[in-house]
Design a protein around this motif. Sequence first.
Motif, short mmCIF file in Angstrom:
data_model
loop_
_atom_site.label_atom_id
_atom_site.label_comp_id
_atom_site.label_asym_id
_atom_site.label_seq_id
_atom_site.Cartn_x
_atom_site.Cartn_y
_atom_site.Cartn_z
N SER A 1 -53.62 -49.84 -44.51
CA SER A 1 -53.03 -50.68 -43.23
C SER A 1 -53.77 -52.21 -43.28
O SER A 1 -53.27 -52.87 -42.46
N ASN A 2 -54.67 -52.39 -44.10
CA ASN A 2 -55.17 -53.71 -44.21
C ASN A 2 -53.98 -54.63 -44.97
O ASN A 2 -53.73 -55.97 -44.71
N ASP A 3 -53.69 -53.88 -45.85
CA ASP A 3 -52.83 -54.67 -46.83
C ASP A 3 -51.26 -54.78 -46.15
O ASP A 3 -50.69 -55.85 -46.59
N PHE A 4 -50.84 -53.51 -45.60
CA PHE A 4 -49.55 -53.63 -44.88
C PHE A 4 -49.69 -53.82 -43.38
O PHE A 4 -49.36 -52.54 -42.68
N SER A 5 -50.20 -54.74 -42.75
CA SER A 5 -50.55 -54.66 -41.24
C SER A 5 -49.25 -54.41 -40.48
O SER A 5 -49.52 -53.67 -39.28
N SER A 6 -48.11 -54.96 -40.84
CA SER A 6 -47.09 -54.39 -39.93
C SER A 6 -46.55 -52.92 -40.05
O SER A 6 -45.91 -52.41 -39.10
N GLN A 7 -47.06 -52.03 -40.83
CA GLN A 7 -46.57 -50.86 -40.93
C GLN A 7 -47.79 -49.98 -40.69
O GLN A 7 -47.86 -48.68 -41.13
N ARG A 8 -48.86 -50.44 -39.97
CA ARG A 8 -50.09 -49.39 -39.42
C ARG A 8 -49.50 -48.12 -39.09
O ARG A 8 -50.19 -47.10 -39.47
N LEU A 9 -48.58 -48.26 -37.91
CA LEU A 9 -48.31 -46.89 -37.23
C LEU A 9 -47.80 -45.91 -38.28
O LEU A 9 -48.21 -44.79 -38.35
N GLY A 10 -46.94 -46.40 -39.13
CA GLY A 10 -46.31 -45.35 -40.09
C GLY A 10 -47.33 -44.73 -41.22
O GLY A 10 -47.40 -43.64 -41.49
N ILE A 11 -48.26 -45.78 -41.55
CA ILE A 11 -49.30 -45.34 -42.51
C ILE A 11 -50.37 -44.27 -41.84
O ILE A 11 -50.53 -43.20 -42.19
N PHE A 12 -50.71 -44.67 -40.68
CA PHE A 12 -51.55 -43.87 -39.86
C PHE A 12 -50.86 -42.32 -39.79
O PHE A 12 -51.36 -41.24 -40.07
N ALA B 1 -52.32 -38.71 -40.99
CA ALA B 1 -52.20 -37.79 -40.10
C ALA B 1 -51.61 -36.37 -40.35
O ALA B 1 -52.28 -35.47 -40.37
N ILE B 2 -50.37 -36.57 -40.90
CA ILE B 2 -49.65 -35.50 -41.27
C ILE B 2 -50.44 -34.88 -42.52
O ILE B 2 -50.44 -33.38 -42.67
N GLY B 3 -50.73 -35.84 -43.32
CA GLY B 3 -51.35 -35.16 -44.61
C GLY B 3 -52.58 -34.33 -44.08
O GLY B 3 -52.82 -33.21 -44.57
N TYR B 4 -53.45 -34.76 -43.30
CA TYR B 4 -54.48 -34.01 -42.74
C TYR B 4 -53.96 -32.80 -42.05
O TYR B 4 -54.56 -31.54 -42.49
N PHE C 1 -51.29 -32.07 -32.97
CA PHE C 1 -51.60 -33.35 -33.58
C PHE C 1 -52.75 -33.83 -33.50
O PHE C 1 -53.62 -34.14 -34.41
N PHE C 2 -53.54 -34.08 -32.21
CA PHE C 2 -54.75 -34.58 -32.12
C PHE C 2 -55.79 -33.54 -32.38
O PHE C 2 -56.95 -33.78 -32.76
N ARG C 3 -55.40 -32.25 -32.31
CA ARG C 3 -56.49 -31.32 -32.76
C ARG C 3 -56.68 -31.09 -34.20
O ARG C 3 -57.87 -31.13 -34.63
N ALA C 4 -55.42 -31.42 -34.94
CA ALA C 4 -55.59 -30.95 -36.36
C ALA C 4 -56.01 -32.32 -37.13
O ALA C 4 -56.00 -32.15 -38.35
N MET C 5 -56.32 -33.45 -36.42
CA MET C 5 -56.40 -34.79 -37.14
C MET C 5 -57.95 -35.18 -37.08
O MET C 5 -58.51 -34.88 -35.85
N PRO C 6 -58.58 -35.85 -38.22
CA PRO C 6 -59.93 -36.22 -37.93
C PRO C 6 -59.95 -37.30 -37.01
O PRO C 6 -59.02 -38.27 -36.82
N VAL C 7 -60.82 -37.13 -36.08
CA VAL C 7 -60.78 -38.14 -35.17
C VAL C 7 -61.24 -39.52 -35.28
O VAL C 7 -61.09 -40.47 -34.81
N LEU C 8 -62.07 -39.72 -36.60
CA LEU C 8 -62.37 -40.65 -37.12
C LEU C 8 -61.10 -41.69 -37.54
O LEU C 8 -61.09 -42.84 -37.60
N LEU C 9 -59.96 -40.95 -38.14
CA LEU C 9 -58.85 -41.53 -38.76
C LEU C 9 -58.00 -42.24 -37.27
O LEU C 9 -57.89 -43.48 -37.52
N LEU C 10 -58.17 -41.61 -36.28
CA LEU C 10 -57.52 -42.18 -34.86
C LEU C 10 -58.40 -43.22 -34.53
O LEU C 10 -57.90 -44.29 -34.12
N MET C 11 -59.71 -43.10 -34.71
CA MET C 11 -60.64 -44.22 -34.20
C MET C 11 -60.33 -45.57 -34.99
O MET C 11 -60.21 -46.60 -34.39
#
Lengths: 230, 290
Positions: free
Chosen positions: A191-202, A206-209, B110-120
């Motif tokens: 998200s540093n490299d592609f700052s316009s796509q932060r939300l998508g990357i995030f 998140a979905i990966g986790y 969503f918020f429960r299954a994701m690391p809080v650090l990622l969100l932060m």
Amino acid sequence: MTPLNAVLDNLDQFFKAFGYTLFLFLVCAVASMALGALLVAMRVGPIGVLRKVAAVYVSLVRNTPLVLIFIFFHFAAPIIGINFKWVQIYVGSFDFTSAFATAFIALSLYTSCFVCEALRSGVNAVSIGQAEAARAIGLPFSGVMTQVVLPQALRASVPPLASALIAMLKNTSVAGIFFLAEATATMRGLSNDFSSQRLGIFLCFAIGYIVLVEIVSMISLSFERRWRIA
Amino acid sequence: MAASVLFDAPGPRTQVRHRIYSVAASAAIVVVIAYALWKLNDDGQFEYALWEPFLTPDFITALLVDGLVTTVTMAVGAIIGAVVFGFVFGVAKMSDHRFIRWPAWIVVEFFRAMPVLLLMIFLYFGFFVSTQGGFLWIDQRGGFFAVVIALTCYNGSVLAEVVRAGVAAVPKGQAEAAYAIGMRKTQVMTLILLPQAVKVMLPAIISQMVVALKDTSLGYAVAAPGLTKVGQSIYKEFHNQVPTAFVLAVLYVGLNLLLTLLATWIQKRFVGEKKIDIVAAAAGIDKDRA
């Protein structure tokens, strides 16, 4: 430009990052369960000294923030001669060096306390009559534990054990701020490299986790089902 | 101490054996501790210069005010937010309307299954130090808010589950009686179910506060203020990493143990000895029926 280009163009990085996360999770799971089992044996055993030592260790370590344990092993321990610079394992494109080893030690020590508590709650859940009956037929402590209590305790401790392991899976992200290029660190880099796509990357990370967490909880659910008493 | 149910009261021979084990174990522990102390001393970690910052009033003030108070402020802010978040989404998850229940379920999961650090990290670099239309807070305030918001979302979704379990733990007759005397759905929830659920939930909320307090240290990743930050600037200046880690650990552990004591006291005072197992309730196990 779809909002996912940054991830799609760097899928190799994405999967490599989660590879680190997953591998860290697996080795820490094995180590923390072994250490946790040892701790719980000390905690419920007949030797008073060991019982106290295990109790003190658990309540100290579980009340310390994980970040602090990482800081200790990264910045304080090398000063007193504890370091993991000698760990240099290269498998394919994955490098397991001191960042990985430090994360492994810190996470395993931290998680073992929660594993210990999960197993202990399982031991407590076995009804008193079971242990009493086992003693009545003359089994010694080791026999009571291995033949009667632990098999049932393991069954009862699957849900808390799974939530301890899921918490640990999410805690692998802390290794990302301590020089390991796992998923959270990679998300930050991308998200540093592609700052316009932060939300998508995030969202992708998140979905990966979330997928990993769901897999772990599904495995635990299947164990729970298989071991459930009719 | 009452004998454990796991083993018989030891006979004379076993007592001797146990005594040998105890002595051996104590000896091993003493050796380990002595070695650690000797090693620390050998490396000069007990030199006064390294510990001096923690005996200097200025640094003690910095640790306690900039460190401890800020950390506690972040934790309290996060937990207050989390309680509100938890009640809103916990009640929404129990709604009779599908279009309220499902979004609430998705948000909580969503918020429960994701690391809080990622969100932060996402919040901090996306909104608080963003170069395009963000708030451009490069100082510590950005980190502060990133930590509080992330912890609110995470702990809030955990508490949403606790709220749901707490309400489910209220005996069914309570809601039925309330409906029978003509109360509406909202009244049943706010006047009958939630007040009884809160009593059961208090210990869970306080244990969640321990989690929030520990997680404020994740602010390390986003340059947030707090104990970790103060510790970091102390060891960067004095190169006393070992004493600093020790002092920080003592502060965090002390605070958390106090909170745990409070939780136990509240459990005894408000919930009583009769344990309502909120975890079992969350798993949908109805103990009264079993």
